[in-house]
Design an enzyme around this catalytic site. Structure first.
Site, PDB file in Angstrom:
ATOM      1  N   CYS A   1       0.856  -1.194   0.000  1.00 45.33           N
ATOM      2  CA  CYS A   1       0.000   0.000   0.000  1.00 45.33           C
ATOM      3  C   CYS A   1       0.887   1.237   0.000  1.00 45.33           C
ATOM      4  CB  CYS A   1      -0.920  -0.001   1.220  1.00 45.33           C
ATOM      5  SG  CYS A   1      -1.942   1.479   1.335  1.00 45.33           S
TER       6      CYS A   1
ATOM      7  N   CYS B   1      -0.315   4.023   2.732  1.00 43.32           N
ATOM      8  CA  CYS B   1       0.030   3.793   4.133  1.00 43.32           C
ATOM      9  C   CYS B   1       1.532   3.694   4.348  1.00 43.32           C
ATOM     10  CB  CYS B   1      -0.627   2.504   4.639  1.00 43.32           C
ATOM     11  SG  CYS B   1      -2.426   2.504   4.495  1.00 43.32           S
ATOM     12  N   ASP B   2       2.214   3.002   3.460  1.00 47.45           N
ATOM     13  CA  ASP B   2       3.604   2.638   3.709  1.00 47.45           C
ATOM     14  C   ASP B   2       4.610   3.395   2.861  1.00 47.45           C
ATOM     15  OD1 ASP B   2       2.765   0.508   5.476  1.00 47.45           O
ATOM     16  OD2 ASP B   2       2.139  -0.557   3.679  1.00 47.45           O
TER      17      ASP B   2
END
Length: 1005
Positions: free
Chosen positions: A133, A136-137
Site C-alpha cells: 500500500c 500507508c507505507d
C-alpha cells in the site's frame, strides 16, 4: 433473526470509521469481518495518516477499535462474506460458515486483497521493504529508490503516490519491462538485511512507465480499474481482426465481435475492423465494422484480402485461428494470406491439439512461423505448443478468454423471467453437437429429481450449423426421447435459439449449477465455461483440458467422462450444501475478474504494441514482389457444374455432345471410379458444399452395382437401359475402382459411405494380385496406399502393396534401358500413373531403389513431353513407339492429369521444387499454354474439352476429360495452399541484419 440498521463489511480503518459514524447516529450497527485492522494492521509504522505524525499500524487500529467498542456495535469477527441477497426491505449477508447477517443498509469497506508475487524473500521482507500500500507505507521509503511491480492502474497510482517522495530515477518508455516470477526479489548489491523496522532495505530499481503517462493520470485524477489508458493504443492506428463475426452463429464469431468491442472501448483513438470468413454463399448481414469478406473455400479471396490489408497500411493483424473456419486441407489457405502480409501478425489459437494429424501439425507450425505472437487461452495450450509444435516460449502469451463483467447475484433474482421461480436450475448452453455429452446430464437427472423434484435442466442453444446441415436435429430429438424414456421430460427445457448477450447473462444469472459434460479431453478453451465462471456459477464439468485448468483450486467440481452417476452425485452435493456451493461460486467469480473484457483488451493491446515494437527494431527486412514466373498459376475456382450435369441418379455418363450429356453410350466403371475420387477430394477445396456427399454416394452405389460378388471383379460398361453388357470389365476398370475406393476410404467422414467403400474394397482387393497390365497394377497400388493411410494395420493390404510394388520395379529392371528408361516398348496413355505409384510405394516402404527408378522414369516423361517451355503430351493418334515416331495429336487431358499427380508426389518425396514447376507446366496446358494456344477447360460450365487436335479443340466435354481437369484443378488448389510459405514470402531477413536488443529483452510474456 436480528435486523440491523447498518451492516459494515470490513474492519479496516474505513470500516471502523463507518461503523463509528453509524453508531454515533444511534443506528443499530454490526461489523462483519475476517479480522480487525486490514492491511494497516500489518504495517509497522505510519507517518502520513491524517492527524497523526507517526504511529505504528497496529497501534492506530487499536485506538480506532477502542473508539468503536465504546458504542453499541455488534461484531461478527472471523467471518468472510461470500454473497449478498436482496430480500424485501433488507440485504442478507451470507458468510462462509453459513451465518446470515441482515441489514437495511450495507456498507462495503472490504478493501483490496493484496496480490502476492509468490517469490523467494517476499514473506521474510514483508513490512521491512516489501509492502502493498503506497498510501500507508510509501513514506517509509522517503528518498530511497524503489521498485513498483505491476503496470496496471494500481501500479500507476502507486507511482503517482510516490512521485516526489522517492529518490529521482531516469524513466524508460512505457510497457518496456516486466518482472519475471523467477527474479530474485532482495536487497541491492552490497546491502545487508536489517532487523530494524526503521531502516528498511533498499530494493532494486525497475522503472516501469514514462513520466508523461504518470502526469496524465495525475491530471485526470482517475481511480478506476477499468480506466481507459490512452497509452495502450498509442502507435496503433489500424488493427484488423481476421475470423468469423456475428451474426454468424459460432463461438469464434462471438469472440471476434466481443474482442473488437472491447479493444475499441479501451483504445478509442484506434480503428479496429474485421476481415470475416464466410461459410455460406452471400455471407451475412454484417455490421459496418466488417470491412472485407472472404469465401472460406475460394483461394483467390485470401490473396485479395492480403492486398487489401497491405494497401490499407494496417499496423497489426490479429488472427482468430480454428482449423475448420479456413479453406484447404487442415485450413491451409490462411497461410497464403499471412505469407503476403507486411505487418506483424498476432494469432489467437482457439484449438491446440495434443495428437494432431501430420497435416494439422504442419499447418500450425507454419502458422507459428508466420506469427509474431501466439496468444493461448490456457496455460495447457502454451505447454502443448512448446512440447509438441516446437514453438519457443518467448513467442507465446497467455490471455484469458474474455467474458462480460457482470454482477455477482443471487440466482433467484432472474428466475421469474423464465418461469422457473422457486425451482433449482441446472444450465448448459452453447451450440448443440454430439460431442457436448448432454445425454450424460440427462441420464443424471432422475437421481437429482428424486431428491429435489423442483429441479429443472435448461439446455440453451441452437444446433451447431454444420451438424444441422449434415444431420439435422437428430441429436436434439434423441435427447428429448431420452428424457421422455427416463421420465424427466417435465424437468428439462430445450431453448432452441441463439440468445443475445444480455439474455445470456440473465439465463446464467438464473442458474444454480452450470454443467459442461463434454465427452473428450481435447478441448483447450471453452467460452461457455469462461462465461459461467465469470457469472459466479457453481460448476460441474468433465475434465477436458480447459476445465481441468480453470476449475482447479476448488473453483468447480470435476467428474469422469461419460459418468452420469458422478454428475448426479456432485450436483446433489452442491444442492445439499449451499454454503460450500456459494463459496465455490465466489472463488470462480473472483478468478474471473482477470478475464473480463476490459482487462483482456488491455492485455491484447500490450501484445500488439510489443509485436509492433519488435518489428520496428528488426532491421534488414524487405518485402519482395513476386515475378510472374515465380508465381503459381491462377487456379480457376473449382466448378462442379458440368460434373453434376453429366451425373444422374445412376452415375456419371461417359460422353457428351458438346456440353450436352450423350445418353446413347451410357455409363462405365472407369469414369464412376474417377468421379468418386473427385467427390472424395473436392470437399478439401470446398468444405462448405454439402451436395458433394450426395455425388459421392451416387458413384459408390454405381460401383456396388458393378461388382460381381462371386468373383470380386467389376463390370465396366452399362448402357442407358441399366443392364451390364459384360460379366467382367477390363483390367483398367478394376484398378481404377480400387483406386477410387481407396481414396474414398482415406478421406471419408461419412460412416455409412466409409463402411460401403471398405466392404467393396475388401471384396475386390484379392484380384489385384493377378493383374498383368502395368497401369492397372499402378492404380491398384495407389488405392492400396490410400487405404493403408486409414487402416495401416491391415497386414494383407501391406503384403499385396509390397508384392505389386516389387512387380512394378521388376518391369523396369527387366525392360528399361538407359536410353529408354520405360518399362514398355510404347508410351501410350495415363503414363504418369506408373512412376507415381512406384514413388509412393517406395516412400512408404523406405525403398530408395524404387524412388530412384520412379524419379528417373518421371524425369524422362517430363523431358519427353516438354517443348519450347510448354507441355506437349504424347498424342493418342499413334502414341510413341520405341525407335519410332511420336504422335503430336490428339493430345488428351488424361495425360496432363497423370503427370501433375506424379510430379506433386515427387515433390513431396524429395522436396525438390523442380517438380512443382513441372506440375505447373502440365496444368497450364489446360489454360492455353499448348500447341494451339487454346483453352481446354470451359470456364463457364466447368467442363473440359475432349482433347487437342491439329485443327483445333474437340468441343465435346465427356466424362474422362472433365474428370481429368477437375482432379488436376483440385490437386493444384491443394498444392498452392501447401506451397504457400515457399512461394508467398512475407518478410525475408537479410543475412547481415542484426536484431537490436531493446528494453523488452528478457520480458516474461
Amino acid at each position: 433473526m436480528a435486523i440491523y440498521d447498518v451492516v459494515v463489511i470490513g474492519a479496516g480503518p474505513a470500516g471502523l470509521v463507518a461503523a463509528l459514524h453509524a453508531a454515533r447516529k444511534n443506528l443499530k450497527t454490526a461489523i462483519v469481518s475476517l479480522d480487525i485492522g486490514g492491511q494497516v494492521g500489518t504495517t509497522r509504522e505510519l507517518t502520513n495518516y491524517p492527524g497523526v505524525r507517526q504511529i505504528g499500524g497496529p497501534d492506530l487500529v487499536q485506538e480506532m477499535y477502542e473508539q468503536v467498542r465504546e458504542h453499541d456495535v455488534d461484531e461478527v469477527v472471523g467471518e468472510r462474506v461470500i454473497g449478498l441477497r436482496l430480500m424485501p426491505g433488507i440485504v442478507a449477508c451470507d458468510t462462509e460458515s453459513g451465518k446470515e447477517v441482515c441489514g437495511r443498509a450495507v456498507i462495503i469497506a472490504s478493501g483490496a486483497q493484496k496480490r502476492e508475487l509468490g517469490i523467494p524473500g517476499e514473506h521474510e521482507l514483508k513490512g521491512r521493504g516489501v509492502v502493498y500500500c503506497s498510501t500507508c507505507d510509501g513514506p517509509l521509503f522517503r528518498n530511497l529508490s524503489i521498485a513498483i511491480v505491476g503496470g496496471g492502474n494500481s501500479g500507476l497510482e502507486a507511482a503517482l503516490e510516490m512521485d516526489g517522495v522517492t529518490a529521482p530515477r531516469p524513466f524508460r518508455p512505457p510497457c518496456c519491462a516486466r518482472v519475471k516470477p523467477s527474479i530474485r526479489f532482495g536487497f541491492s548489491p552490497g546491502a545487508a538485511p536489517s532487523s530494524s523496522p526503521s531502516s528498511p532495505p533498499r530494493l532494486q530499481s525497475a522503472s516501469i512507465a514514462c513520466r508523461s503517462l504518470y502526469l496524465q493520470r495525475r491530471t485526470m485524477n482517475v481511480n478506476s480499474k477499468n480506466f481507459v489508458d490512452p497509452s495502450l493504443g498509442a502507435g496503433l492506428n489500424k488493427v484488423a481482426l481476421i475470423g468469423n463475426h456475428t451474426p454468424r452463429r459460432c463461438g469464434i464469431a462471438t469472440f471476434t465481435a466481443d474482442l473488437a468491442d472491447a479493444l475499441t472501448e479501451q483504445a478509442p483513438m484506434s480503428d479496429f475492423w474485421t476481415i470475416a470468413m464466410n461459410d455460406v454463399a452471400g455471407g451475412y448481414d454484417y455490421p459496418q465494422r466488417v470491412r472485407f469478406e472472404l469465401d472460406e473455400s475460394r483461394l483467390t479471396d485470401y490473396r485479395l484480402a492480403a492486398e487489401f490489408l497491405n494497401m490499407n497500411q494496417v499496423d497489426v493483424v490479429c488472427l482468430q485461428h480454428e482449423y475448420g473456419i479456413f479453406g484447404g486441407a487442415d485450413g491451409r489457405y490462411i497461410l497464403g494470406l499471412l505469407g503476403e502480409l507486411r505487418m506483424p501478425v498476432v494469432t489467437t489459437l482457439h484449438t491446440v491439439l495434443k495428437e494432431p494429424t501430420p497435416g494439422q501439425l504442419d499447418t500450425l507450425r507454419k502458422l507459428a512461423d508466420l506469427s509474431d505472437r501466439l496468444i493461448v487461452l490456457s496455460e495447457t495450450a502454451g505447454t502443448l505448443l512448446q512440447e509438441i509444435y516446437g514453438v519457443p516460449e518467448e513467442k507465446i502469451a497467455f490471455i484469458h478468454h474474455g467474458i462480460p463483467d457482470v454482477a455477482f447475484v443471487d440466482p433467484n433474482y432472474y428466475k421469474d423471467q423464465f418461469g422457473v421461480e422457486g425451482r433449482r436450475v441446472i444450465l448448459t448452453f452453447g451450440l448443440l453437437s454430439p460431442n457436448k455429452g448432454i445425454e450424460h446430464m440427462v441420464r443424471a437427472l432422475p437421481a437429482i429429481v428424486e431428491r429435489y423434484p423442483d429441479t429443472v435442466y435448461i439446455v440453451l442453444g441452437v444446433t451447431h450449423p454444420h451438424v444441422l446441415r449434415n444431420e439435422g436435429e437428430a441429436y436434439r430429438l434423441s435427447l428429448q426421447q431420452l428424457a421422455k424414456s427416463l421420465g424427466v421430460d417435465g424437468n428439462i427445457i430445450f431453448q432452441n435459439r441463439f440468445v443475445d448477450p444480455q439474455e445470456l447473462r440473465e439465463f446464467l444469472g438464473a442458474a444454480d449449477v452450470y454443467v459442461t459434460p463434454y465427452v473428450n479431453e481435447a478441448q483447450i478453451s471453452s467460452g461457455t465455461l469462461a462465461y459461467a465462471m465469470g457469472s459466479g456459477k457453481a460448476i460441474v464439468s468433465t475434465p477436458y483440458w480447459y476445465a481441468a485448468e480453470m476449475l482447479s483450486v476448488e473453483r468447480g467440481r470435476l467428474v469422469p467422462f461419460n459418468d452420469s452417476e458422478a454428475i448426479s452425485r456432485q450436483v446433489l452435493d452442491l444442492f445439499d450444501n449451499p454454503v460450500e456451493a456459494n463459496a465455490m461460486r465466489k472463488r470462480a467469480y473472483l478468478f474471473g475478474r482477470d478475464a473480463v473484457w476490459p482487462e483482456v483488451a488491455q492485455q491484447y493491446l500490450r501484445v500488439f504494441a510489443e509485436a509492433k515494437a519488435e518489428r520496428n527494431l528488426q532491421s534488414g527486412y524487405t518485402f519482395h514482389l513476386r515475378t510472374l514466373q515465380a508465381e503459381f498459376a491462377d487456379v480457376p475456382e473449382l466448378n462442379l457444374g458440368h460434373l453434376r450435369r453429366l451425373t444422374d441418379h445412376t452415375g456419371i455418363l461417359q460422353h457428351a455432345t458438346f456440353n450436352v450429356p450423350d445418353l446413347r453410350h451410357g455409363y462405365c466403371t472407369d469414369d464412376n471410379a474417377r468421379a468418386l475420387i473427385v467427390a472424395a477430394l473436392a470437399e478439401k477445396v470446398t468444405p462448405g458444399d454439402t451436395t458433394i456427399a450426395s455425388l459421392r454416394g451416387t458413384y459408390l452405389a454405381f460401383l456396388q452395382y458393378a461388382l460381381v460378388e462371386e468373383t470380386g471383379r467389376f463390370r465396366n460398361f452399362l448402357p442407358y437401359d441399366r443392364h451390364f453388357v459384360e460379366e467382367t470389365g477390363s483390367e483398367d476398370s478394376q484398378g481404377r475402382a480400387l483406386w477410387g475406393l481407396g481414396v474414398t476410404i482415406r478421406e471419408s467422414t461419412d460412416q455409412g459411405q466409409l463402411g460401403l467403400a471398405t466392404s467393396l474394397f475388401n471384396q475386390a482387393m484379392p484380384n489385384a494380385e493377378r493383374f498383368t497390365d502395368l497401369r492397372t497394377q499402378a492404380m491398384a497400388l495407389l488405392g492400396l496406399e490410400a487405404y493403408l493411410e486409414r487402416f495401416s494395420g491391415d497386414s494383407e493390404a501391406k503384403r499385396l502393396r509390397n508384392h505389386l510394388a516389387e512387380r512394378l520395379l521388376h518391369s523396369f529392371s527387366s525392360r528399361a534401358t538407359p536410353e529408354w528408361p520405360w518399362p514398355e516398348a510404347i508410351v501410350t496413355y495415363d503414363n504418369g500413373k506408373i512412376p507415381h505409384a512406384l514413388l509412393l510405394a517406395g516412400h512408404s516402404m523406405e525403398r530408395d531403389d524404387m524412388i530412384e527408378v520412379g524419379l528417373r522414369a518421371l524425369e524422362w516423361l517430363v523431358d519427353l513431353q516438354t517443348e519450347n517451355g510448354y507441355f506437349v503430351p504424347v498424342g493418342s493418334n499413334g502414341w510413341y513407339t520405341r525407335d519410332g515416331h511420336r504422335a503430336r495429336f490428339d493430345q488428351q487431358p488424361l495425360e496432363a492429369h497423370s503427370l501433375i499427380d506424379a510430379c506433386i508426389t515427387a515433390n513431396a518425396v524429395t522436396g525438390d521444387e523442380h517438380w512443382v514447376e513441372s506440375a505447373m507446366l502440365a496444368f497450364q496446358w489446360f489454360l492455353g499454354q499448348n500447341d494451339l494456344g487454346a483453352l481446354l477447360y470451359d470456364p463457364r460450365g466447368g467442363g473440359c474439352y475432349d482433347g487437342l487436335q491439329p485443327d483445333g479443340v474437340n468441343l465435346n466435354q465427356g466424362a474422362e476429360s472433365t474428370l481429368a481437369w477437375l482432379l488436376s484443378s483440385i490437386q493444384m488448389h491443394m498444392l498452392r495452399a501447401d506451397r504457400s510459405l515457399a512461394h508467398l514470402p512475407r518478410l525475408e531477413k537479410a543475412e547481415s541484419a542484426a536484431i537490436v536488443a531493446g528494453p523488452t529483452a528478457g520480458a516474461d510474456r
